[in-house]
Scaffold this motif. Structure first.
Motif, PDB file in Angstrom:
ATOM      1  N   SER A 101      -6.020 118.034 -55.392  1.00 30.58           N
ATOM      2  CA  SER A 101      -4.585 118.504 -55.697  1.00 30.58           C
ATOM      3  C   SER A 101      -3.600 117.695 -55.138  1.00 30.58           C
ATOM      4  O   SER A 101      -3.899 116.655 -54.339  1.00 30.58           O
ATOM      5  CB  SER A 101      -4.310 119.657 -54.759  1.00 30.58           C
ATOM      6  OG  SER A 101      -3.383 120.678 -55.363  1.00 30.58           O
ATOM      7  N   GLU A 102      -2.209 117.869 -55.566  1.00 33.48           N
ATOM      8  CA  GLU A 102      -1.253 117.063 -55.181  1.00 33.48           C
ATOM      9  C   GLU A 102      -1.061 117.221 -53.620  1.00 33.48           C
ATOM     10  O   GLU A 102      -1.235 118.495 -53.331  1.00 33.48           O
ATOM     11  CB  GLU A 102       0.214 117.533 -55.868  1.00 33.48           C
ATOM     12  CG  GLU A 102       0.112 117.511 -57.201  1.00 33.48           C
ATOM     13  CD  GLU A 102       1.496 117.946 -58.081  1.00 33.48           C
ATOM     14  OE1 GLU A 102       1.938 118.793 -57.148  1.00 33.48           O
ATOM     15  OE2 GLU A 102       1.637 117.870 -59.040  1.00 33.48           O
ATOM     16  N   LEU A 103      -0.479 116.530 -53.037  1.00 37.48           N
ATOM     17  CA  LEU A 103      -0.479 116.471 -51.390  1.00 37.48           C
ATOM     18  C   LEU A 103       0.611 117.734 -51.102  1.00 37.48           C
ATOM     19  O   LEU A 103       0.555 118.328 -50.076  1.00 37.48           O
ATOM     20  CB  LEU A 103       0.178 115.182 -50.820  1.00 37.48           C
ATOM     21  CG  LEU A 103      -1.211 114.331 -50.522  1.00 37.48           C
ATOM     22  CD1 LEU A 103      -0.425 112.880 -50.172  1.00 37.48           C
ATOM     23  CD2 LEU A 103      -1.741 114.515 -49.311  1.00 37.48           C
ATOM     24  N   ASP A 104       1.523 117.847 -51.963  1.00 39.49           N
ATOM     25  CA  ASP A 104       2.541 118.847 -51.775  1.00 39.49           C
ATOM     26  C   ASP A 104       2.137 120.182 -51.658  1.00 39.49           C
ATOM     27  O   ASP A 104       2.760 121.099 -51.618  1.00 39.49           O
ATOM     28  CB  ASP A 104       4.194 118.622 -52.612  1.00 39.49           C
ATOM     29  CG  ASP A 104       4.927 117.777 -52.129  1.00 39.49           C
ATOM     30  OD1 ASP A 104       4.663 117.042 -50.789  1.00 39.49           O
ATOM     31  OD2 ASP A 104       5.941 117.292 -52.376  1.00 39.49           O
ATOM     32  N   THR A 105       1.041 120.385 -52.122  1.00 38.54           N
ATOM     33  CA  THR A 105       0.508 121.733 -52.310  1.00 38.54           C
ATOM     34  C   THR A 105      -0.179 122.176 -50.966  1.00 38.54           C
ATOM     35  O   THR A 105      -0.729 123.320 -50.777  1.00 38.54           O
ATOM     36  CB  THR A 105      -0.720 121.795 -53.422  1.00 38.54           C
ATOM     37  OG1 THR A 105      -1.587 121.097 -52.812  1.00 38.54           O
ATOM     38  CG2 THR A 105      -0.252 121.433 -54.745  1.00 38.54           C
ATOM     39  N   ILE A 106      -0.164 121.439 -49.878  1.00 43.66           N
ATOM     40  CA  ILE A 106      -0.620 121.822 -48.756  1.00 43.66           C
ATOM     41  C   ILE A 106       0.366 121.326 -47.579  1.00 43.66           C
ATOM     42  O   ILE A 106       1.454 120.748 -47.745  1.00 43.66           O
ATOM     43  CB  ILE A 106      -1.963 120.912 -48.302  1.00 43.66           C
ATOM     44  CG1 ILE A 106      -1.973 119.536 -48.521  1.00 43.66           C
ATOM     45  CG2 ILE A 106      -3.080 121.467 -49.067  1.00 43.66           C
ATOM     46  CD1 ILE A 106      -2.825 118.875 -47.620  1.00 43.66           C
ATOM     47  N   THR A 107       0.417 122.142 -46.499  1.00 43.19           N
ATOM     48  CA  THR A 107       0.893 121.503 -45.178  1.00 43.19           C
ATOM     49  C   THR A 107      -0.110 121.012 -44.111  1.00 43.19           C
ATOM     50  O   THR A 107      -1.333 121.058 -44.399  1.00 43.19           O
ATOM     51  CB  THR A 107       1.645 122.759 -44.680  1.00 43.19           C
ATOM     52  OG1 THR A 107       0.780 123.670 -43.895  1.00 43.19           O
ATOM     53  CG2 THR A 107       2.677 123.432 -45.367  1.00 43.19           C
ATOM     54  N   PRO A 108       0.360 120.353 -43.121  1.00 43.75           N
ATOM     55  CA  PRO A 108      -0.509 119.937 -42.079  1.00 43.75           C
ATOM     56  C   PRO A 108      -1.466 120.797 -41.387  1.00 43.75           C
ATOM     57  O   PRO A 108      -2.514 120.581 -41.190  1.00 43.75           O
ATOM     58  CB  PRO A 108       0.509 118.972 -41.294  1.00 43.75           C
ATOM     59  CG  PRO A 108       1.496 118.489 -41.975  1.00 43.75           C
ATOM     60  CD  PRO A 108       1.831 119.550 -42.892  1.00 43.75           C
ATOM     61  N   ALA A 133       4.546 114.333 -52.975  1.00 38.02           N
ATOM     62  CA  ALA A 133       3.935 113.977 -51.753  1.00 38.02           C
ATOM     63  C   ALA A 133       5.048 113.889 -50.518  1.00 38.02           C
ATOM     64  O   ALA A 133       4.747 114.056 -49.352  1.00 38.02           O
ATOM     65  CB  ALA A 133       2.999 112.771 -51.780  1.00 38.02           C
ATOM     66  N   LYS A 134       6.128 114.159 -50.960  1.00 42.32           N
ATOM     67  CA  LYS A 134       7.349 114.001 -50.110  1.00 42.32           C
ATOM     68  C   LYS A 134       7.512 115.163 -49.091  1.00 42.32           C
ATOM     69  O   LYS A 134       7.538 114.810 -48.045  1.00 42.32           O
ATOM     70  CB  LYS A 134       8.863 114.038 -50.816  1.00 42.32           C
ATOM     71  CG  LYS A 134       9.893 113.821 -50.080  1.00 42.32           C
ATOM     72  CD  LYS A 134      11.049 113.904 -50.814  1.00 42.32           C
ATOM     73  CE  LYS A 134      12.146 113.251 -50.127  1.00 42.32           C
ATOM     74  NZ  LYS A 134      12.431 114.036 -48.847  1.00 42.32           N
ATOM     75  N   SER A 135       7.016 116.370 -49.496  1.00 39.84           N
ATOM     76  CA  SER A 135       7.293 117.480 -48.461  1.00 39.84           C
ATOM     77  C   SER A 135       5.951 117.456 -47.358  1.00 39.84           C
ATOM     78  O   SER A 135       6.304 117.576 -46.124  1.00 39.84           O
ATOM     79  CB  SER A 135       7.027 118.847 -49.292  1.00 39.84           C
ATOM     80  OG  SER A 135       7.991 118.888 -49.881  1.00 39.84           O
ATOM     81  N   PHE A 136       4.793 116.982 -47.959  1.00 38.45           N
ATOM     82  CA  PHE A 136       3.877 116.938 -47.013  1.00 38.45           C
ATOM     83  C   PHE A 136       3.806 115.691 -46.129  1.00 38.45           C
ATOM     84  O   PHE A 136       3.770 115.763 -44.876  1.00 38.45           O
ATOM     85  CB  PHE A 136       2.447 116.625 -47.787  1.00 38.45           C
ATOM     86  CG  PHE A 136       1.253 116.497 -46.848  1.00 38.45           C
ATOM     87  CD1 PHE A 136       0.679 117.478 -46.281  1.00 38.45           C
ATOM     88  CD2 PHE A 136       0.677 115.206 -46.747  1.00 38.45           C
ATOM     89  CE1 PHE A 136      -0.357 116.993 -45.564  1.00 38.45           C
ATOM     90  CE2 PHE A 136      -0.191 114.613 -45.841  1.00 38.45           C
ATOM     91  CZ  PHE A 136      -0.961 115.782 -45.024  1.00 38.45           C
ATOM     92  N   TYR A 137       4.583 114.680 -46.809  1.00 38.84           N
ATOM     93  CA  TYR A 137       4.488 113.364 -45.778  1.00 38.84           C
ATOM     94  C   TYR A 137       5.722 113.621 -44.724  1.00 38.84           C
ATOM     95  O   TYR A 137       5.517 113.337 -43.516  1.00 38.84           O
ATOM     96  CB  TYR A 137       5.278 112.273 -46.773  1.00 38.84           C
ATOM     97  CG  TYR A 137       5.863 111.300 -46.066  1.00 38.84           C
ATOM     98  CD1 TYR A 137       4.837 110.110 -45.456  1.00 38.84           C
ATOM     99  CD2 TYR A 137       7.034 111.043 -45.712  1.00 38.84           C
ATOM    100  CE1 TYR A 137       5.517 108.736 -45.126  1.00 38.84           C
ATOM    101  CE2 TYR A 137       7.634 109.768 -45.067  1.00 38.84           C
ATOM    102  CZ  TYR A 137       6.740 108.662 -44.702  1.00 38.84           C
ATOM    103  OH  TYR A 137       7.114 107.629 -44.148  1.00 38.84           O
ATOM    104  N   ASP A 138       6.727 114.443 -45.105  1.00 39.24           N
ATOM    105  CA  ASP A 138       7.780 114.699 -44.105  1.00 39.24           C
ATOM    106  C   ASP A 138       7.493 115.660 -43.071  1.00 39.24           C
ATOM    107  O   ASP A 138       7.604 115.625 -41.864  1.00 39.24           O
ATOM    108  CB  ASP A 138       9.100 115.307 -44.931  1.00 39.24           C
ATOM    109  CG  ASP A 138       9.825 114.432 -45.785  1.00 39.24           C
ATOM    110  OD1 ASP A 138       9.690 113.167 -45.393  1.00 39.24           O
ATOM    111  OD2 ASP A 138      10.424 114.810 -46.554  1.00 39.24           O
ATOM    112  N   ALA A 139       6.627 116.577 -43.571  1.00 40.56           N
ATOM    113  CA  ALA A 139       5.905 117.514 -42.460  1.00 40.56           C
ATOM    114  C   ALA A 139       4.895 116.795 -41.660  1.00 40.56           C
ATOM    115  O   ALA A 139       4.951 117.169 -40.549  1.00 40.56           O
ATOM    116  CB  ALA A 139       5.429 118.738 -43.089  1.00 40.56           C
ATOM    117  N   LEU A 140       4.161 115.932 -41.950  1.00 41.92           N
ATOM    118  CA  LEU A 140       3.241 115.347 -41.236  1.00 41.92           C
ATOM    119  C   LEU A 140       3.790 114.087 -40.149  1.00 41.92           C
ATOM    120  O   LEU A 140       3.332 114.256 -39.178  1.00 41.92           O
ATOM    121  CB  LEU A 140       2.282 114.401 -42.165  1.00 41.92           C
ATOM    122  CG  LEU A 140       1.076 113.954 -41.417  1.00 41.92           C
ATOM    123  CD1 LEU A 140       0.143 115.031 -41.062  1.00 41.92           C
ATOM    124  CD2 LEU A 140       0.375 112.793 -42.267  1.00 41.92           C
TER     125      LEU A 140
END
Length: 586
Positions: A101-108, A133-140
């Motif tokens: 799946s896309e990275l943005d489908t999850i959170t850390p 992937a931006k949302s996941f990247y920012d959250a991580l």
């Protein structure tokens, strides 16, 4: 020769189990066998059934015996997604049931219960994560990211281009951050260049050979027929041989740009070369033979020397013409030639300085393989069956006192004659596609050659008779010389297919006007379109235009939606997550 099923052989070599109330009777008493024969056959089939239940077959039991694996990707052009699908297939043969799946489908936080994680992440622009992937990247990367358990075994593969200064920055940061938060790296980060096939294959093999994966692997099975997406008949490494129909200049003679409309015949490709509006076309170019001759003259080589490439031995002249990048210099160049490379240096800047002990093989060892170029398709397959159209701006510029040019853009613009052959393949863009609902409003923002996919969108909607309203933002320097596809756009406006048309010409007035200015000027109506369910599409330059347009979108949402900056960003992020904000930027 097929390998024997060792578990079945072991079952057959064991004594026949005694009869019991629980043992199934496979052979009825009325069968024409003696009691001893019936006992043997019942024991045999009991053993076979036990092996099947354990997972030695290819049915549902085998799938249940596989170890869960999470594969997430960040992809802008579709390459990382394609490689992730390859991982899913390969994982099954190594005892893992992979979900991608896309990275943005999850959170850390979702990683807290994960034990095996693989990430394939591309970097684009100035070291930025891809849109999905931006949302996941920012959250991580955030200070409040949760600590991760040591039982989370991970590995990261990055995709990038070493000719850019922030090579694979996103993958490097994700890899370091996962470890810093407590997860366990099972294999080292691999940072792939544009020629990624070998490095990716090596990383994939090392991951599944690592102790963390070997010790957790379930039963290896082949994928059931039809369970995976079929591999395309034509791809980057197996292109279709197409034919150029024509290439004609769209921009006026007075324009500082040369933009060409390119039509390519796909005769013989059939369904394997079927594309959709929004997809891209990969084009394999050939180098300019004049540049090849210039390199040979500068180096004193004849071109007849035999050199060894990854694909095998070939003559130097053919290698330079068909297989090697004659422009880009990288760290590989510096090491192979033992030279110092300045930031803007290209091949023609280094060779005249002289390279010690440069023979034919050393020359090619310092060059990276020539790569295909991706172009947004600018035609609807339903309006132009058997053809694909591109809108290509030729690249010409000055550097270090000499004229330079792009390889693929000038190959399509003039060096390839009509009826000439070229290698092409379709790069699917599932995350930049028309909505399934033909009634949904579309807002398309694509100045310059960024109009390419929107010509395809509008042709497709016209062919379908789609009732949804369409709003196009387009512009360039001068209306008189840079208004490409003017007649077609005007006809769409007159017919009503284009509900709104907003044009911006940056050099036709004292104050430069760009598409982002037109967005702000029409802010109230723009926001109302969003409230009515419109999807926003952006195509073009990632470093300037796309950034400026996103700033305008946030301003409009904030002003006309009554939100502060944080609220506007959350609103735009919600559009992104529901696929109502899509970008094809480069």
């Amino acid at each position: 020769m097929n390998k024997p099923n060792t578990e079945l052989l072991a079952a057959l070599s064991n004594p026949i189990p005694p009869a019991s109330a629980e043992a199934p009777d496979f052979i009825p008493e009325t069968a024409p066998f003696t009691e001893e024969q019936r006992a043997f056959l019942n024991g045999l089939f009991t053993g076979v059934e036990a092996v099947a239940r354990k997972g030695g077959g290819s049915g549902a039991g085998a799938e249940q015996a596989q170890t869960p694996l999470q594969v997430y990707f960040g992809s802008q052009t579709g390459t990382a997604e394609s490689l992730s699908k390859d991982l899913r297939k390969f994982a099954r043969t190594r005892g893992f049931d992979a979900a991608i799946s896309e990275l943005d489908t999850i959170t850390p936080t979702d990683l807290l219960t994960c034990e095996h994680l693989l990430i394939v992440a591309a970097t684009y622009g100035e070291g930025e994560p891809t849109d999905n992937a931006k949302s996941f990247y920012d959250a991580l990367m955030a200070d409040d990211a949760p600590a991760l358990p040591a039982t989370l075994n991970f590995s990261v593969c990055g995709l990038g281009d070493s000719s850019y200064p922030n090579f694979n920055q996103v993958a490097q940061e994700l890899d370091a951050r996962l470890e810093a938060l407590g997860a366990t790296r099972c294999t080292a980060l691999v940072t792939c260049d544009v020629d990624y096939d070998d490095d990716f294959a090596t990383w994939r093999g090392e991951v599944f050979a690592s102790e963390a994966f070997l010790s957790a692997a379930g039963d290896a099975v082949a994928a059931p027929a039809g369970a995976e997406d079929p591999s395309p008949a034509f791809d980057k490494n197996h292109p279709f041989v197409a034919t150029l129909i024509r290439s004609e200049r769209l921009s006026g003679c007075d324009s500082v740009k040369c933009v060409n409309h390119v039509e390519i015949a796909l005769t013989g490709g059939g369904e394997d070369m079927r594309y959709e509006a929004g997809d891209a076309l990969g084009v394999w170019p050939l180098n300019d033979m004049a540049e090849v001759d210039g390199i040979l003259e500068t180096t004193g080589l004849t071109g007849n020397e035999i050199v060894q490439l990854k694909t095998g031995p070939t003559r130097l002249r053919q290698a330079l013409f068909r297989s090697l990048d004659l422009m880009t210099v990288t760290q590989k160049t510096a090491e192979a030639w033992n030279v110092t490379v300045a930031e803007d240096d290209q091949l023609i800047d280094l060779l005249p300085q002289g390279v010690a002990e440069l023979d034919a093989q050393v020359l090619v060892d310092g060059l990276r393989p020539l790569q295909p170029r991706l172009y947004s398709i600018s035609s609807s397959p339903n309006k132009h069956p058997g053809e694909v159209h591109l809108t290509v701006g030729e690249v010409h510029y000055e550097l270090n006192g000499s004229a330079r040019k792009g390889v693929a853009s000038t190959f399509l613009g003039g060096r390839l004659p009509a009826n000439g052959s070229l290698g092409v393949y379709v790069q699917r863009s599932p995350h930049f596609a028309l909505p399934a609902d033909d009634a949904q409003p579309l807002i398309m923002i694509g100045p310059g050659t960024g109009i390419a996919p929107f010509r395809a969108f509008l042709e497709e909607r016209e062919t379908r008779g789609a009732p949804g309203p369409n709003w196009l933002f387009f512009g360039d320097q001068h209306e008189s010389s840079d208004y490409i596809y003017r007649d077609q756009i005007t006809a769409w406006k007159d017919s009503g297919l284009l509900t709104r048309l907003s044009l911006a010409w940056s050099r036709d007035s004292e104050q430069k006007v760009y598409v982002q200015h037109r967005i702000r000027e029409a802010g109230a109506e723009f926001f109302q379109w969003l409230q009515n369910g419109a999807a926003i599409y952006i195509c073009g330059d990632a470093l300037r235009m796309a950034v400026d347009v996103e700033g305008a979108l946030l301003d409009v949402i904030g002003e006309h939606g009554g939100m502060d900056r944080e609220g506007a960003e959350a609103y735009l992020e919600s559009l992104r997550k529901t696929h109502r904000y899509q970008r094809d930027v480069y």
